[in-house]
Design a protein around this motif. Structure first.
Motif: not given
Length: 298
Positions: A171, A173, A230, A276-277, A296-298
């Motif tokens: 995480n 970035k 999305d 997550r990415y 990056f994604f939640n």
């Protein structure tokens, strides 16, 4: 779908790490700028060791000079840190007040940030910097070098995909850049660069685009566009053999062109597996690579 390069502007080819006779390079600052201009570059950041090399009096027209510097220190278990400061103040002066090896990575980073530099982790594969080594400073870095031509030519350790993903998977970035880090020029220049989409060819516009991630890195292939919504991510590019969607451990996707053919576009469905990415990497028939910055994604 929204483009990752949606800002208005033009594409500019740039070098963010290279050396001159002001430190350990073989060419004068003037000749370095001329060399890169002749190779089709639009801007060059001169990054001599512990010294901000001023713009040459006879700098060629048509190539933008950006002041920079490379600092070293911060011993690790396997080696040490090298950090590059991009677009530092013209008046910046760096002079070690203690042995280089006694500087921590954090101290080096703060020296560069104090002079308004965008700080990049240089050639982590070459000098053995691991994710654990870099964790303390990773969130304050602008980028890390995913490709370094000089390190590839010297000892075959110019590629740092693994180190980049180690940081991203935890995480951090952090963006990626491809550079030459040229010293000899006849063998280590024009082999890695960034393509920046900016409004104008000016220090302010180039820096703003770099900070926003409006660029990609390459050793050859061209990325025309990257579209995202999305459900999917689509890349349009020059002819390549392979396209990878690189993500968290055990995640991601890849596609390979049939033997004797190439790919110029591909869509990855995010429902097929994403972490997550995600970042895109393409490889052409010559083995040359290009990379997008991560999303990056939640």
């Amino acid at each position: 779908m929204k483009s990752l390069f949606s800002s208005q502007g033009h594409w500019f080819k740039g070098m963010l790490h290279t050396h001159t006779t002001e430190s350990d390079g073989w060419l004068s600052p003037e000749r370095v700028l001329k060399a890169y201009k002749n190779m089709g570059f639009d801007f060059v950041c001169l990054t001599d060791h512990w010294k901000v090399t001023p713009k040459p009096e006879k700098a060629p027209e048509g190539v933008l000079y950006i002041p920079g510097v490379e600092l070293d220190g911060g011993a690790t278990e396997a080696g040490n840190f090298h950090l590059v400061g991009i677009d530092v103040r013209d008046s910046a002066a760096f002079k070690p007040i203690k042995p280089n090896k006694e500087y921590s990575a954090r101290e080096l980073l703060e020296l560069l940030r104090a002079e308004n530099g965008l700080v990049a982790l240089a050639h982590p594969s070459w000098n053995g910097v691991t994710c654990a080594d870099a964790a303390d400073i990773a969130d304050d870095l602008f980028a890390m070098e995913v490709w370094n031509s000089g390190c590839d030519v010297e000892i075959g350790r110019g590629l740092a995909d693994v180190q980049w993903d180690d940081l991203l998977s935890r995480n951090h970035k952090i963006k990626g850049i491809a550079v030459d880090d040229a010293h000899r020029y006849y063998i280590d220049s024009g082999r890695g660069w960034v393509m920046v989409k900016a409004e104008t060819l000016s220090r302010q516009a180039i820096r703003a685009a770099l900070e926003k991630g409006e660029y990609y890195s390459s050793t050859g292939p061209i990325i025309h566009d990257v579209l995202l919504d999305d459900s999917a991510i689509t890349i349009k590019c020059s002819p390549v053999r392979k396209i990878d969607l690189v993500s968290s451990p055990t995640k991601g996707q890849s596609t390979l062109a049939p033997r004797g053919s190439n790919l110029t576009e591909h869509t990855f469905l995010l429902s097929n597996g994403i972490g997550r990415y995600a970042r895109l990497r393409i490889m052409d028939s010559a083995g040359c690579l290009a990379w997008t910055n991560p999303v990056f994604f939640n």
